[in-house]
Structures are given as structure tokens and as C-alpha cells.
Design an enzyme around this catalytic site. Structure first.
Site, PDB file in Angstrom:
ATOM      1  N   SER A 119       0.845  -1.194   0.000  1.00 56.20           N
ATOM      2  CA  SER A 119       0.000   0.000   0.000  1.00 56.20           C
ATOM      3  C   SER A 119       0.879   1.244   0.000  1.00 56.20           C
ATOM      4  O   SER A 119       1.677   1.441  -0.911  1.00 56.20           O
ATOM      5  CB  SER A 119      -0.961  -0.032   1.188  1.00 56.20           C
ATOM      6  OG  SER A 119      -1.958   0.960   1.040  1.00 56.20           O
ATOM      7  N   ASP A 171     -16.383 -16.403 -13.952  1.00 53.07           N
ATOM      8  CA  ASP A 171     -15.509 -17.362 -13.279  1.00 53.07           C
ATOM      9  C   ASP A 171     -14.909 -18.363 -14.260  1.00 53.07           C
ATOM     10  O   ASP A 171     -13.718 -18.691 -14.195  1.00 53.07           O
ATOM     11  CB  ASP A 171     -16.307 -18.092 -12.190  1.00 53.07           C
ATOM     12  CG  ASP A 171     -15.477 -19.079 -11.387  1.00 53.07           C
ATOM     13  OD1 ASP A 171     -14.260 -19.167 -11.637  1.00 53.07           O
ATOM     14  OD2 ASP A 171     -16.032 -19.760 -10.519  1.00 53.07           O
ATOM     15  N   ASP A 201     -14.004 -22.119 -10.351  1.00 56.81           N
ATOM     16  CA  ASP A 201     -13.376 -22.395  -9.056  1.00 56.81           C
ATOM     17  C   ASP A 201     -13.612 -21.296  -8.031  1.00 56.81           C
ATOM     18  O   ASP A 201     -12.956 -21.261  -6.988  1.00 56.81           O
ATOM     19  CB  ASP A 201     -11.873 -22.595  -9.251  1.00 56.81           C
ATOM     20  CG  ASP A 201     -11.210 -21.377  -9.888  1.00 56.81           C
ATOM     21  OD1 ASP A 201     -11.936 -20.438 -10.275  1.00 56.81           O
ATOM     22  OD2 ASP A 201      -9.979 -21.359 -10.006  1.00 56.81           O
ATOM     23  N   ASP A 222      -8.351  -6.083  -5.145  1.00 58.54           N
ATOM     24  CA  ASP A 222      -8.040  -4.928  -4.300  1.00 58.54           C
ATOM     25  C   ASP A 222      -9.220  -3.966  -4.316  1.00 58.54           C
ATOM     26  O   ASP A 222      -9.658  -3.505  -5.367  1.00 58.54           O
ATOM     27  CB  ASP A 222      -6.782  -4.230  -4.826  1.00 58.54           C
ATOM     28  CG  ASP A 222      -6.245  -3.189  -3.860  1.00 58.54           C
ATOM     29  OD1 ASP A 222      -7.041  -2.562  -3.130  1.00 58.54           O
ATOM     30  OD2 ASP A 222      -5.021  -2.970  -3.850  1.00 58.54           O
ATOM     31  N   HIS A 230      -6.824  -5.894  -0.743  1.00 53.53           N
ATOM     32  CA  HIS A 230      -5.747  -4.915  -0.624  1.00 53.53           C
ATOM     33  C   HIS A 230      -4.656  -5.447   0.300  1.00 53.53           C
ATOM     34  O   HIS A 230      -4.820  -5.487   1.519  1.00 53.53           O
ATOM     35  CB  HIS A 230      -6.297  -3.593  -0.095  1.00 53.53           C
ATOM     36  CG  HIS A 230      -5.284  -2.489  -0.081  1.00 53.53           C
ATOM     37  ND1 HIS A 230      -4.674  -2.034  -1.222  1.00 53.53           N
ATOM     38  CD2 HIS A 230      -4.756  -1.769   0.938  1.00 53.53           C
ATOM     39  CE1 HIS A 230      -3.821  -1.068  -0.914  1.00 53.53           C
ATOM     40  NE2 HIS A 230      -3.854  -0.890   0.389  1.00 53.53           N
TER      41      HIS A 230
END
Length: 457
Positions: free
Chosen positions: A124, A190, A197, A332, A371
Site C-alpha cells: 500500500s 468465473d 473455481d 483490491d 488490498h
């Protein structure tokens, strides 16, 4: 402060004043015995104001001499910037640089020799700081780990999303609807990688049409109103000018469970808001509702330029022999993952030898990771060992084995692949075992993509 299983060490605290207005605090921890001969600096997150003791403790357990800084202030946010331009510079990059110089001096005095290798690790804000150090002081570290770098332009994007998604109550999506939206996105995307998965391996290939969730009649828990459809489209679209210029990339599909970080309201998180009320306008009472993307992002860019905005000119770092490991979670929820891809591509373009850039810089995108950590995907991997092998043994990471844990038990491993490669299932064996996957080039990258949704400003 209490950390278990720490080896004996000498703890040094110091105050540094590179300018008359500076008040930088640092700590340097020096193992009494079994020093591995190396130095690891750890970065902090957010607006700083604290020491990353967890990172220091982990470094010490590995035998490192280690250091951290409070980034030049002790505030919880960015109020320290008002009236103190030198403190803003300290926060951006000078505190880390001064800390590193002092730490290396103490290491030599304590052990009678210099560290054999010097490393930086941070996520970050700590990831951004590592990239700033690589640009400004290219011979400072042999290896840098920069996770989910908090590109400072993210703050304008966050304020733009706030105005777009909860300034108007009709636009607000209640968090109770997030799981429904997430299920729909997974159902649609997906399997794009050939395997269903619960993870979107390559979100760049996902362009979900939220109109499919629009209520046929009255509003309900399993559908979105037309205004909420617009909000969902906005969240997963880049911030653009009126002429279509992209100022910051989109929040990726797969992040829906954590949309509240940016679109939960009732006001923007202080982490994002502080950029404008303290750094840009220096007015604690500044009203975020007045935010204008083009005007205010331009003002922020002018202030951040040459201070804490990321610069992709890293040729000097490469020439010095430095190695740069960047990673970013595809899920994130507070720094758009595409910002790291943009930075990485810019570095390659500006590299003295783009074809050889993989020898010193690699980007790993982490499917399902939030994140810096958490999320539905494998988010745990040994970053320090990876950078050590790259720097000390000349072994660049061809893939990284990451693990996901539930209740402290590993229940899935997956390979992380150097961008633009993605992990593909080999067709046999457990889908929770990394050995059954291979890193391959994505068939979607480089192909034509649908035009992004352009929200109204």
C-alpha cells in the site's frame, strides 16, 4: 508492544531533522547474535504516523537488521501537512531515505561491517514508498518488494466514486446486495479461464453487463434499480475526463463483496478525503460534495508532481543491478489493480532495454486477493525468500506459489504468474493444488475489448 519468539536484539530509537521543520522518528533493530549479514527496511501504510512493528518483528526473526520510520509525523491522517510543506516531503520519500542512511551507519558501527545486501518491503503506502526510493535513490537497495502500491492518484478516483455512487441517495447500493452482485459476476466470468473455481483469474477478460440484474418491477433484495445499475457500471469503469481520457483505471470484477470501502458512504474514508482537505485545499472543512474530477485531480497532480507521484523512470535502478518485485491483488478494494499494470508497462516502455526488463522487474497479479491480503484467493507467499533468490542467486521468479487459508489451515495453493501470464489448469488433479496449474500467456490480453462504460460527470 509485545511480540513472541523474538531473538535478542539491540533496539535503537532516533529523531532525525534534515530540515528545521522535520521531526522524523526511526527505529533500528539489530540482532545480538546470528545476524544474517543483511538489512531489511519495512514501509508503513496509509498516511504513516506509526511504526510497522509487525514487519520489523518478521524481519528480525529471519535474522535481519531492520528499520522503520513514522514517516515524519505522529498524526492518524494527513492533517500534519497543513502549513508544513517540508513534512509532506518527509512523508513522501525523505523519511525513508534518511532512515536508510542512518540504519546502514548503525549497522556498520554495531557489527564492524556493512550489510551484504539491503532490501525494502512494503505494501500500500509502503509499496508506493518503495517505488519512490527506487526512482530517487537507485543504489540504495539491492531488492525492493512493492505490494499493491497506493498510487496517490487513487485519492481523486475515490472521491470521484463517492460523488458518483452515494452523493445521491437513489444511486446508493445497500451492502446487503453485494453478495447477490458478486454471485452474478462470478457466474458470468468465473469460467472464462476454463475452470469454475470461485475465482476470476483474469478480470481483464470480464465485462459483466449489470443491466442483467435490473429489477423487472419494484426494487428488491435480488435486483438493482436502474440508478443502482448505473452505479455498478460506474464502480467497474475507469475515471475519465469529459473527452474520454482515462485518469485512473476501474475497480475490477470480483471486488463486489468489498465495494463498501469506496461506495459505502455516507462520506468518503478519511484515507482518501485527506488528500483534498489537507494537501490540496488545506481546509479541514472542505466539502467533498463539491469535488470535480477534472479540476481537482489536476490540482492534486500539480501538488503531488515530483513529491509523491510515482515516476516510472527506473533505468538507473536497473543499471545498479536492483531487482523489483511488484504484486497487486486483482480483488483490491481500494487501489485499482490496473494502476500497477499501467505503471509496470510505463517502466518497460522507458527501460533502456525493454526486452531484458524481466531480468530486473516483474509484476505478479494475485487473483481474488484484496488490498495487500485477504479475499477469496491465495494471498500468502514468501516474498522475502523470492527477492533473496533473485538478488543473491540470480534466480528471477518464474512463478510464485501462494496459499489460501481458512481457520489457519491451508485449503488451496495456486501459482502466481508474471504478468501478462495467467495460471491455467492442466486438466487433471485437484484444483486446489498449485502443481496442477501452468503459467501461460492470456489469450484475452492484446485482443480487442469492449469499450468501457462512460459514466456521466
Amino acid at each position: 508492544m509485545s511480540f513472541p519468539r523474538l531473538p535478542a536484539f539491540c533496539r535503537v530509537t532516533a529523531g532525525l531533522k534534515p530540515t528545521s521543520d522535520s521531526d522524523i522518528r526511526i527505529e533500528v533493530w539489530l540482532p545480538i547474535a546470528d545476524w544474517n549479514g543483511k538489512f531489511l527496511a519495512v514501509g508503513s501504510g496509509g498516511w504513516g504516523g506509526f511504526f510497522n512493528y509487525d514487519g520489523m518483528a518478521n524481519a528480525l526473526r529471519r535474522g535481519y537488521a531492520t528499520s522503520a520510520t513514522d514517516d515524519g509525523h505522529a498524526d492518524a491522517g494527513a492533517s500534519f501537512v497543513v502549513g508544513h510543506p517540508e513534512k509532506f516531503i518527509d512523508f513522501a520519500y525523505r523519511a525513508e531515505h534518511e532512515m536508510t542512511i542512518e540504519a546502514k551507519t548503525l549497522i556498520k558501527a554495531f557489527y564492524g561491517r556493512e550489510a551484504r545486501y539491503s532490501y525494502w518491503t512494503g505494501c500500500s503506502g509502503g509499496g508506493r514508498a518503495g517505488l519512490l526510493q527506487a526512482h530517487r535513490y537507485p543504489d540504495e537497495f539491492n531488492g525492493i518488494i512493492a505490494g499493491d502500491p497506493a498510487n496517490v492518484r487513487r485519492n481523486a478516483w475515490a472521491l470521484w466514486l463517492a460523488v458518483q455512487t452515494f452523493k445521491d441517495s437513489d444511486a446508493y447500493i445497500p451492502p446487503e446486495k453485494y453478495p447477490m452482485i458478486h454471485r452474478a459476476v462470478l457466474d458470468a466470468c468465473d469460467a472464462n479461464d476454463g475452470l469454475k473455481d470461485g475465482l476470476i483469474e483474469d478480470p481483464e477478460s470480464c465485462h459483466f453487463d449489470f443491466k442483467a440484474l435490473q429489477c423487472m418491477a419494484a426494487d428488491g433484495p435480488d435486483c438493482l434499480t436502474p440508478r443502482q445499475v448505473h452505479t455498478a457500471q460506474t464502480i467497474t469503469s475507469p475515471a475519465t475526463t469529459r473527452t474520454g481520457k482515462v485518469l485512473f483505471p476501474r475497480l475490477e470484477p470480483g471486488t463486489e463483496l468489498d465495494w463498501a470501502r469506496l461506495a459505502g458512504g455516507p462520506s468518503p474514508a478519511d484515507l482518501f478525503l485527506d488528500q483534498f482537505r489537507y494537501v490540496v485545499y488545506q481546509d479541514p472543512k472542505w466539502d467533498w460534495r463539491t469535488f470535480d474530477l477534472e479540476r481537482d485531480s489536476a490540482k492534486a497532480d500539480a501538488i503531488d508532481k515530483d513529491i509523491d507521484d510515482l515516476d516510472p523512470h527506473l533505468a538507473s535502478f536497473a543499471k545498479h543491478g536492483g531487482k523489483l518485485l511488484i504484486f497487486h491483488g486483482w480483488a483490491d478494494q481500494q487501489v485499482a489493480p490496473g494502476s500497477s499494470i499501467e505503471f509496470y508497462k510505463s517502466v518497460l516502455t522507458l527501460s533502456a532495454n525493454p526486452e531484458q526488463a524481466a531480468n530486473w522487474i516483474r509484476l505478479f497479479m494475485v487473483p481474488g486477493m484484496g488490498h495487500c491480503l485477504g479475499g477469496e484467493g491465495p494471498d500468502t507467499f514468501d516474498k522475502i525468500s523470492i527477492i533473496e533468490q533473485w538478488v543473491e542467486q540470480g534466480k528471477p521468479p518464474e512463478k510464485i506459489i501462494a496459499a489460501h487459508q481458512t481457520a489457519g489451515k491451508v485449503d488451496r495453493t495456486r501459482p502466481l504468474c508474471p504478468y501478462p501470464q495467467v495460471a491455467r489448469y492442466n486438466g487433471t488433479g485437484s484444483i486446489d493444488d498449485a502443481s496442477n496449474f501452468t503459467c501461460r500467456n492470456s489469450v484475452t490480453r492484446g485482443s480487442s475489448q469492449p469499450a468501457p462504460f462512460r459514466p456521466k460527470h
